[in-house]
Design a protein around this motif. Structure first.
Motif, PDB file in Angstrom:
ATOM      1  N   ILE A 119       0.833  -1.209   0.000  1.00  0.00           N
ATOM      2  CA  ILE A 119       0.000   0.000   0.000  1.00  0.00           C
ATOM      3  C   ILE A 119       0.860   1.248   0.000  1.00  0.00           C
ATOM      4  O   ILE A 119       0.590   2.221  -0.732  1.00  0.00           O
ATOM      5  N   MET A 120       1.915   1.263   0.801  1.00  0.00           N
ATOM      6  CA  MET A 120       2.779   2.447   0.859  1.00  0.00           C
ATOM      7  C   MET A 120       3.541   2.646  -0.449  1.00  0.00           C
ATOM      8  O   MET A 120       3.734   3.775  -0.903  1.00  0.00           O
ATOM      9  N   ILE A 121       3.962   1.553  -1.075  1.00  0.00           N
ATOM     10  CA  ILE A 121       4.645   1.655  -2.366  1.00  0.00           C
ATOM     11  C   ILE A 121       3.702   2.229  -3.414  1.00  0.00           C
ATOM     12  O   ILE A 121       4.087   3.089  -4.212  1.00  0.00           O
ATOM     13  N   LEU A 122       2.455   1.766  -3.412  1.00  0.00           N
ATOM     14  CA  LEU A 122       1.473   2.290  -4.363  1.00  0.00           C
ATOM     15  C   LEU A 122       1.209   3.771  -4.116  1.00  0.00           C
ATOM     16  O   LEU A 122       1.099   4.556  -5.070  1.00  0.00           O
ATOM     17  N   SER A 123       1.121   4.165  -2.848  1.00  0.00           N
ATOM     18  CA  SER A 123       0.877   5.575  -2.543  1.00  0.00           C
ATOM     19  C   SER A 123       2.053   6.451  -2.974  1.00  0.00           C
ATOM     20  O   SER A 123       1.854   7.572  -3.455  1.00  0.00           O
ATOM     21  N   VAL A 124       3.268   5.934  -2.841  1.00  0.00           N
ATOM     22  CA  VAL A 124       4.441   6.687  -3.312  1.00  0.00           C
ATOM     23  C   VAL A 124       4.400   6.840  -4.826  1.00  0.00           C
ATOM     24  O   VAL A 124       4.714   7.912  -5.369  1.00  0.00           O
ATOM     25  N   ALA A 125       4.004   5.783  -5.529  1.00  0.00           N
ATOM     26  CA  ALA A 125       3.911   5.847  -6.988  1.00  0.00           C
ATOM     27  C   ALA A 125       2.885   6.891  -7.417  1.00  0.00           C
ATOM     28  O   ALA A 125       3.141   7.700  -8.329  1.00  0.00           O
ATOM     29  N   VAL A 126       1.724   6.892  -6.776  1.00  0.00           N
ATOM     30  CA  VAL A 126       0.687   7.879  -7.107  1.00  0.00           C
ATOM     31  C   VAL A 126       1.150   9.275  -6.733  1.00  0.00           C
ATOM     32  O   VAL A 126       0.913  10.251  -7.468  1.00  0.00           O
ATOM     33  N   PHE A 127       1.818   9.406  -5.602  1.00  0.00           N
ATOM     34  CA  PHE A 127       2.346  10.700  -5.160  1.00  0.00           C
ATOM     35  C   PHE A 127       3.322  11.284  -6.189  1.00  0.00           C
ATOM     36  O   PHE A 127       3.231  12.460  -6.557  1.00  0.00           O
ATOM     37  N   LEU A 128       4.258  10.460  -6.646  1.00  0.00           N
ATOM     38  CA  LEU A 128       5.236  10.937  -7.630  1.00  0.00           C
ATOM     39  C   LEU A 128       4.557  11.333  -8.937  1.00  0.00           C
ATOM     40  O   LEU A 128       4.940  12.324  -9.567  1.00  0.00           O
ATOM     41  N   PHE A 129       3.559  10.558  -9.346  1.00  0.00           N
ATOM     42  CA  PHE A 129       2.856  10.884 -10.587  1.00  0.00           C
ATOM     43  C   PHE A 129       2.150  12.235 -10.469  1.00  0.00           C
ATOM     44  O   PHE A 129       2.235  13.069 -11.377  1.00  0.00           O
ATOM     45  N   CYS A 130       1.461  12.447  -9.366  1.00  0.00           N
ATOM     46  CA  CYS A 130       0.739  13.720  -9.176  1.00  0.00           C
ATOM     47  C   CYS A 130       1.703  14.887  -9.044  1.00  0.00           C
ATOM     48  O   CYS A 130       1.437  15.995  -9.529  1.00  0.00           O
ATOM     49  N   LEU A 131       2.837  14.647  -8.388  1.00  0.00           N
ATOM     50  CA  LEU A 131       3.805  15.725  -8.175  1.00  0.00           C
ATOM     51  C   LEU A 131       4.562  16.071  -9.445  1.00  0.00           C
ATOM     52  O   LEU A 131       4.703  17.258  -9.797  1.00  0.00           O
ATOM     53  N   VAL A 132       5.054  15.054 -10.146  1.00  0.00           N
ATOM     54  CA  VAL A 132       5.915  15.282 -11.314  1.00  0.00           C
ATOM     55  C   VAL A 132       5.096  15.489 -12.589  1.00  0.00           C
ATOM     56  O   VAL A 132       5.310  16.454 -13.330  1.00  0.00           O
ATOM     57  N   ALA A 133       4.158  14.598 -12.855  1.00  0.00           N
ATOM     58  CA  ALA A 133       3.400  14.660 -14.107  1.00  0.00           C
ATOM     59  C   ALA A 133       2.304  15.716 -14.072  1.00  0.00           C
ATOM     60  O   ALA A 133       2.083  16.425 -15.058  1.00  0.00           O
ATOM     61  N   LEU A 134       1.610  15.825 -12.938  1.00  0.00           N
ATOM     62  CA  LEU A 134       0.487  16.752 -12.846  1.00  0.00           C
ATOM     63  C   LEU A 134       0.836  18.060 -12.138  1.00  0.00           C
ATOM     64  O   LEU A 134       0.047  19.002 -12.177  1.00  0.00           O
ATOM     65  N   SER A 135       1.992  18.075 -11.499  1.00  0.00           N
ATOM     66  CA  SER A 135       2.434  19.267 -10.738  1.00  0.00           C
ATOM     67  C   SER A 135       1.366  19.719  -9.736  1.00  0.00           C
ATOM     68  O   SER A 135       1.112  20.909  -9.549  1.00  0.00           O
ATOM     69  N   TYR A 136       0.745  18.763  -9.081  1.00  0.00           N
ATOM     70  CA  TYR A 136      -0.305  19.068  -8.117  1.00  0.00           C
ATOM     71  C   TYR A 136       0.347  19.493  -6.802  1.00  0.00           C
ATOM     72  O   TYR A 136       1.108  18.718  -6.201  1.00  0.00           O
ATOM     73  N   PRO A 137       0.091  20.697  -6.317  1.00  0.00           N
ATOM     74  CA  PRO A 137       0.792  21.214  -5.131  1.00  0.00           C
ATOM     75  C   PRO A 137       0.450  20.474  -3.841  1.00  0.00           C
ATOM     76  O   PRO A 137       1.231  20.516  -2.888  1.00  0.00           O
ATOM     77  N   LYS A 138      -0.697  19.826  -3.783  1.00  0.00           N
ATOM     78  CA  LYS A 138      -1.101  19.137  -2.565  1.00  0.00           C
ATOM     79  C   LYS A 138      -0.842  17.623  -2.661  1.00  0.00           C
ATOM     80  O   LYS A 138      -1.524  16.827  -2.013  1.00  0.00           O
ATOM     81  N   SER A 139       0.140  17.260  -3.442  1.00  0.00           N
ATOM     82  CA  SER A 139       0.410  15.830  -3.652  1.00  0.00           C
ATOM     83  C   SER A 139       0.750  15.106  -2.357  1.00  0.00           C
ATOM     84  O   SER A 139       0.529  13.898  -2.239  1.00  0.00           O
ATOM     85  N   TRP A 140       1.276  15.817  -1.383  1.00  0.00           N
ATOM     86  CA  TRP A 140       1.695  15.183  -0.141  1.00  0.00           C
ATOM     87  C   TRP A 140       0.540  14.489   0.588  1.00  0.00           C
ATOM     88  O   TRP A 140       0.763  13.549   1.364  1.00  0.00           O
TER      89      TRP A 140
END
Length: 268
Positions: free
Chosen positions: A155-176
């Protein structure tokens, strides 16, 4: 012995090139011959008595073969799944690398395309951990703790993957907030696992997890400005009340169960 061969052939006629049947009959014949020698060493000399005794120990040959066949078929399926996963993983990694270079050279955005490799590996690890957790769940209960650990890691690995996608690909400021949601989901999944596998004293985990999940929810909703930081903490207080409700329901159910046991005992 010839009597054993005739008995096996009559109970299980040959089916052409059925390798599992041949292997079963071969192993059972060896077992019966070894048993014959064992019995004969105990002082019984009458050959007919010994053979009848051993044959009587295997009256349900068809049932024995079915159990043997199912076991061998399960081993073959497990081996086939393993080969499929290995080949699939190789194809997956090759495709991931090809996609990485294709996107990198076509867009020249090397600062973003690295996400294909990193997220690709993280998703593969998530898959491997869930498969391993499922396999361990089929073992004895003493090993289930390892399945729970693997699920938490997945679960934590999946959340990190989604976090990186939102942060890098979508530049979503609240990715944390995705990482906080991952922590909450980790406890939710573990609670569901303890319920499904009927872990003893699972209620203890529920009572611990409810306030933790409420805390994570408070951080997420406040971080997204859905709730105010100054008032959202009420969620934590409500979670404590929910703990009380869970304990009360558990006590009522246990009391009812104990009463049913007493009533049934008195009837008998």
């Amino acid at each position: 012995m010839q009597q054993f061969i005739e008995y096996l052939d009559s109970a299980l006629p040959d089916r052409g090139t059925d390798k599992i049947l041949y292997k079963f009959k071969r192993e059972l014949l060896d077992e019966m011959n070894d048993r014959y020698l064992e019995v004969s060493r105990r002082g019984i000399t009458n050959q007919r008595v010994i053979t009848d005794l051993i044959i009587s120990e295997h009256q349900d040959i068809a049932g024995e073969y079915k159990a043997y066949h199912d076991k061998q078929a399960a081993k073959r399926r497990a081996k086939a799944r393993m080969v499929t996963r290995i080949i699939g993983s190789l194809v997956y990694f090759v495709g991931m690398i090809v996609l990485f270079f294709a996107l990198s050279f076509s867009t020249d955005r090397w600062g973003h395309t690295w996400l294909v490799i990193v997220d690709g590996i993280l998703l593969w690890l998530f898959y491997i951990l869930t498969v391993a957790a499922k396999k361990i769940t089929s073992f004895k209960r003493i090993f289930h703790i390892f399945a729970r650990i693997l699920l938490a890691g997945a679960i934590m690995i999946l959340s990190v993957a989604v976090f990186l996608f939102c942060l890098v690909a979508l530049s979503y400021p609240k990715s944390w907030v995705i990482l906080i949601a991952g922590i909450a989901m980790m406890f939710i999944v573990d609670a569901a696992y303890t319920y499904i596998t009927k872990v003893r004293f699972a209620i203890i985990y529920y009572l611990i997890y409810i306030p933790i999940i409420a805390t994570m929810l408070y951080i997420i909703l406040s971080g997204l400005y859905i709730l105010s930081w100054s008032t959202g903490w009420i969620l934590i207080i409500l979670s404590l009340f929910l703990d009380v409700v869970v304990m009360y329901i558990s006590m009522v159910r246990n009391r009812r169960y104990n009463q049913e046991v007493v009533d049934q005992w008195q009837e008998n």
